[in-house]
Design a protein around this motif. Structure first.
Motif, mmCIF file in Angstrom:
data_model
loop_
_atom_site.group_PDB
_atom_site.id
_atom_site.type_symbol
_atom_site.label_atom_id
_atom_site.label_comp_id
_atom_site.label_asym_id
_atom_site.label_seq_id
_atom_site.Cartn_x
_atom_site.Cartn_y
_atom_site.Cartn_z
ATOM 1 N N GLN A 245 2.279 1.740 -3.542
ATOM 2 C CA GLN A 245 1.229 2.191 -4.451
ATOM 3 C C GLN A 245 0.874 3.644 -4.205
ATOM 4 O OE1 GLN A 245 -1.977 -0.575 -3.884
ATOM 5 N NE2 GLN A 245 -1.096 -2.078 -5.285
ATOM 6 N N GLU A 246 0.875 4.073 -2.949
ATOM 7 C CA GLU A 246 0.570 5.463 -2.632
ATOM 8 C C GLU A 246 1.672 6.402 -3.110
ATOM 9 O OE1 GLU A 246 0.335 7.971 1.426
ATOM 10 O OE2 GLU A 246 -0.929 6.178 1.357
ATOM 11 N N LYS A 247 2.926 5.995 -2.946
ATOM 12 C CA LYS A 247 4.040 6.846 -3.339
ATOM 13 C C LYS A 247 4.121 7.018 -4.849
ATOM 14 C CE LYS A 247 7.527 6.767 0.207
ATOM 15 N NZ LYS A 247 7.847 8.142 0.383
ATOM 16 N N TYR A 248 3.923 5.937 -5.595
ATOM 17 C CA TYR A 248 4.095 5.991 -7.049
ATOM 18 C C TYR A 248 2.794 6.107 -7.799
ATOM 19 C CZ TYR A 248 8.886 4.801 -6.029
ATOM 20 O OH TYR A 248 10.165 4.824 -5.538
ATOM 21 N N GLY A 249 1.694 6.170 -7.084
ATOM 22 C CA GLY A 249 0.395 6.389 -7.715
ATOM 23 C C GLY A 249 -0.010 5.275 -8.670
ATOM 24 N N ALA A 250 0.417 4.072 -8.377
ATOM 25 C CA ALA A 250 0.090 2.953 -9.276
ATOM 26 C C ALA A 250 -1.289 2.412 -9.035
ATOM 27 C CB ALA A 250 1.107 1.831 -9.086
ATOM 28 N N GLU B 35 0.819 -1.210 0.000
ATOM 29 C CA GLU B 35 0.000 0.000 0.000
ATOM 30 C C GLU B 35 0.857 1.265 0.000
ATOM 31 O OE1 GLU B 35 -0.470 -2.444 2.265
ATOM 32 O OE2 GLU B 35 -2.437 -3.268 1.801
#
Length: 89
Positions: free
Chosen positions: A84-89, A81
């Motif tokens: 995903q939050e850091k790289y906006g995936a 999570e």
């Protein structure tokens, strides 16, 4: 039993374990935070002996270990999570 059933069972087991480990990590952090607060109040609010001074110094190491364990466990469990939050995936 087929492989899909085993895979589903493992995923359900892992989801349950992940939830329990996350609650344990949060509990460790909470207890360490409260212990830190009580030690801080005791250290600045009361007079104590040399033996208590030694215990307070030893408690710092254990509290740091508890914080490190709780925070590390929390980040390991939520690594996907966080990425995903850091790289906006």
């Amino acid at each position: 039993m087929d492989i899909k059933h085993l895979q589903f069972s493992f995923r359900m087991y892992w989801a349950n374990m992940k939830g329990l480990l996350n609650m344990a990590a949060e509990g460790i952090i909470l207890v360490a935070s409260l212990a830190s607060l009580f030690i801080l109040v005791y250290q600045f609010g009361f007079k104590y002996s040399a033996h208590v001074t030694h215990m307070l110094e030893a408690s710092r190491v254990y509290l740091l270990l508890a914080f490190f364990t709780g925070i590390s466990l929390r980040y390991i469990l939520k690594f996907k999570e966080i990425i995903q939050e850091k790289y906006g995936a």
